[in-house]
Design an enzyme around this catalytic site. Structure first.
Site, short mmCIF file in Angstrom:
data_model
loop_
_atom_site.label_atom_id
_atom_site.label_comp_id
_atom_site.label_asym_id
_atom_site.label_seq_id
_atom_site.Cartn_x
_atom_site.Cartn_y
_atom_site.Cartn_z
N GLU A 1 0.81 -1.22 0.00
CA GLU A 1 0.00 0.00 0.00
C GLU A 1 0.84 1.27 0.00
O GLU A 1 0.31 2.37 -0.20
CB GLU A 1 -0.93 0.00 1.21
CG GLU A 1 -2.06 -1.02 1.09
CD GLU A 1 -2.98 -1.05 2.29
OE1 GLU A 1 -2.57 -0.60 3.37
OE2 GLU A 1 -4.12 -1.52 2.14
N GLU B 1 6.58 -21.93 7.76
CA GLU B 1 7.05 -21.08 8.85
C GLU B 1 8.08 -21.77 9.74
O GLU B 1 8.73 -21.12 10.55
CB GLU B 1 5.88 -20.63 9.71
CG GLU B 1 5.26 -21.70 10.57
CD GLU B 1 4.15 -21.17 11.46
OE1 GLU B 1 4.25 -21.40 12.68
OE2 GLU B 1 3.22 -20.53 10.95
#
Length: 309
Positions: free
Chosen positions: A84, A115
């Site tokens: 963004e 992960e």
């Protein structure tokens, strides 16, 4: 070592123990009441967050980058915040980067075992050629995600500054980084579902880091986003409106000024507010780190003889 059984984010919340018998309204009211505590948890970390903002701005001024590293929800939020920045602040895509365990595919589907690989975290970080001008923010609500730990260790080896964002303290991540941010939001409404309060706190902190740093490096004038080049009609209208409102000129003058400044709104603002030509406005911005207010004030003060012998 911090065991999973002892993590605050994995604990059971006594206030939601009967949630499976609640009505829709009761569910919404309970979640809303729990979310209210997120604000205070983030507020408790404001000094640490402010330091992260300052560190980020300092890296940007040196041509460095902000790099988020996370897995699952934490990784997605980092990628979201990074993605963004270009449309909001006209930054190049490489200025704020988001890494997620499992790569881009993990943005839309769960790749849970990704992960657990610290070596991959280190390798993904190394692939960006991270150095001492960069800031790496490890995001892991548990504070123990191996992918994130591997990445921040690699970052420190390469001389980068490191920040850890977790919702547990103490945490393995907290002891690995130069700066720890730990909003303690408490047990989730659904035990272990850290996309809830922990995710909300994470989003708030990441917003503060990027927005704060962008303001410090001059991406705004007041609360207006001014660092853009009007490349389409919507942005051209916005640029002219800002010039009219901030510089007190009419629309024809705004169009002429933007043209003289190559369409660069920040340069046009300095030219109008300081009463100088485009080339001088550009030079003033360069001297004052791209900050419009400081450039204009310095020029006006120089004209008044401030600081002269």
């Amino acid at each position: 070592m911090v065991l999973e059984d002892h993590l605050l984010t994995e604990a059971r919340n006594p206030r939601s123990s009967g949630i499976d018998s609640a009505t829709a309204l009761e569910l919404v009211e309970l979640m809303n009441a729990e979310d209210a505590g997120v604000i205070e948890a983030v507020r408790a970390e404001t000094h640490a967050i402010a330091k992260a903002v300052e560190w980020t701005a300092e890296r940007f001024r040196r041509g460095g980058r902000l790099i988020y590293v996370g897995a699952g929800t934490s990784g997605r939020l980092g990628v979201l915040d990074a993605s963004e920045c270009p449309p909001t602040f006209s930054t190049p895509p490489e200025m704020v980067v988001g890494l997620i365990a499992g790569g881009p595919r993990a943005l839309t589907r769960s790749i849970e075992n990704a992960e657990d690989d610290p070596d991959q975290g280190a390798a993904d970080l190394a692939a960006l050629d991270v150095g001492d001008r960069d800031l790496v923010v490890g995001v892991a609500t548990s504070g123990r995600t191996p992918y994130v730990l591997g990445a921040v260790r690699e970052a420190r080896l390469r001389g980068a500054a490191t920040v850890g964002l977790a919702c547990n303290r103490p945490s393995l991540l907290g002891v690995e980084v130069d700066l720890e941010i730990a909003p303690l939001v408490g047990p989730e409404v659904i035990a272990g579902s850290t996309r809830l309060k922990a995710g909300t706190a994470t989003k708030m902190v990441l917003n503060m880091i990027t927005t704060g740093a962008m303001v410090l490096i001059g991406k705004t004038l007041g609360n207006r986003m001014i660092d853009f080049t009007p490349v389409n009609e919507k942005l051209r209208i916005r640029a002219r409106r800002m010039l009219r409102e901030l510089a007190g000129i009419d629309d024809d003058q705004a169009v002429e000024l933007l043209s003289a400044c190559g369409g660069r709104l920040k340069v046009a603002l300095v030219a109008a507010l300081a009463g100088v030509e485009a080339e001088a406005a550009d030079a003033l911005l360069a001297v004052h780190g791209g900050r419009v207010r400081q450039a204009v004030d310095a020029h006006k003060n120089q004209g008044k003889g401030v600081g002269r012998p």
